[in-house]
Design a protein around this motif. Sequence first.
Motif, PDB file in Angstrom:
ATOM      1  N   GLU A 117       0.849  -1.183   0.000  1.00 48.10           N
ATOM      2  CA  GLU A 117       0.000   0.000   0.000  1.00 48.10           C
ATOM      3  C   GLU A 117       0.886   1.234   0.000  1.00 48.10           C
ATOM      4  O   GLU A 117       2.042   1.182   0.407  1.00 48.10           O
ATOM      5  N   GLY A 118       0.363   2.362  -0.462  1.00 49.10           N
ATOM      6  CA  GLY A 118       1.129   3.599  -0.478  1.00 49.10           C
ATOM      7  C   GLY A 118       2.241   3.600  -1.504  1.00 49.10           C
ATOM      8  O   GLY A 118       3.307   4.156  -1.272  1.00 49.10           O
ATOM      9  N   PRO A 152      11.928   5.836  -5.737  1.00 46.33           N
ATOM     10  CA  PRO A 152      11.822   5.319  -7.111  1.00 46.33           C
ATOM     11  C   PRO A 152      12.273   3.872  -7.310  1.00 46.33           C
ATOM     12  O   PRO A 152      11.605   3.115  -8.014  1.00 46.33           O
ATOM     13  N   ALA A 153      13.370   3.449  -6.718  1.00 45.64           N
ATOM     14  CA  ALA A 153      13.864   2.081  -6.928  1.00 45.64           C
ATOM     15  C   ALA A 153      12.888   1.059  -6.357  1.00 45.64           C
ATOM     16  O   ALA A 153      12.566   0.060  -7.018  1.00 45.64           O
ATOM     17  N   LYS A 154      12.401   1.295  -5.146  1.00 50.44           N
ATOM     18  CA  LYS A 154      11.449   0.350  -4.542  1.00 50.44           C
ATOM     19  C   LYS A 154      10.106   0.402  -5.262  1.00 50.44           C
ATOM     20  O   LYS A 154       9.476  -0.623  -5.455  1.00 50.44           O
ATOM     21  N   LYS A 155       9.697   1.591  -5.671  1.00 58.21           N
ATOM     22  CA  LYS A 155       8.438   1.723  -6.399  1.00 58.21           C
ATOM     23  C   LYS A 155       8.488   0.899  -7.690  1.00 58.21           C
ATOM     24  O   LYS A 155       7.536   0.199  -8.029  1.00 58.21           O
ATOM     25  N   ALA A 156       9.616   0.962  -8.392  1.00 59.30           N
ATOM     26  CA  ALA A 156       9.775   0.186  -9.628  1.00 59.30           C
ATOM     27  C   ALA A 156       9.683  -1.310  -9.350  1.00 59.30           C
ATOM     28  O   ALA A 156       9.051  -2.060 -10.111  1.00 59.30           O
ATOM     29  N   LEU A 157      10.298  -1.767  -8.262  1.00 56.28           N
ATOM     30  CA  LEU A 157      10.236  -3.183  -7.888  1.00 56.28           C
ATOM     31  C   LEU A 157       8.800  -3.599  -7.610  1.00 56.28           C
ATOM     32  O   LEU A 157       8.324  -4.608  -8.127  1.00 56.28           O
ATOM     33  N   TRP A 158       8.104  -2.820  -6.776  1.00 60.50           N
ATOM     34  CA  TRP A 158       6.719  -3.169  -6.423  1.00 60.50           C
ATOM     35  C   TRP A 158       5.820  -3.169  -7.659  1.00 60.50           C
ATOM     36  O   TRP A 158       4.933  -4.004  -7.781  1.00 60.50           O
ATOM     37  N   MET A 159       6.066  -2.255  -8.581  1.00 62.70           N
ATOM     38  CA  MET A 159       5.255  -2.211  -9.803  1.00 62.70           C
ATOM     39  C   MET A 159       5.528  -3.423 -10.691  1.00 62.70           C
ATOM     40  O   MET A 159       4.605  -3.969 -11.296  1.00 62.70           O
TER      41      MET A 159
END
Length: 140
Positions: free
Chosen positions: A91-92, A98-105
């Motif tokens: 969530e969130g 950016p690096a973690k967001k890319a992984l989660w996506m």
Amino acid sequence: MKISTKGRYGLTIMMELAKKHGEGPISLKTIAQSNNLSEHYLEQLVAPLRNAGFVRSIRGAYGGYVLGDDPEKITAGDIIRTLEGPISPVEGLEDEEPAKKALWMKIRDAVKDVLDGTTIKDLANYKEDGNMPDSYMFYI
């Protein structure tokens, strides 16, 4: 993302209806008994599936439920999103660096691709030897 019993049992309902597609309605009692599940709980799950158009109810002495569309047009992703909400590993997502967001996506998209690429017909026709029809292979 963890799939709860809502999603798991919802898929069970849909698979049972797909196995009997074209043979007439099936009662939730029959589905519950054949899968050792609570009929009362299945009643709670079938309402959102009916509201979304994935199942139709048939009234009467020989009533029950039928699929609202052909089993090859309904995906596991449709059912999971209906019963569980959006597919997201965290969530969130917008607050992540950016690096973690890319992984989660990437994880979200991989799960989404598998769920949306698997139809209820595929699940209903699953062979006990572990092979999906047409030898599906999923990589996450």
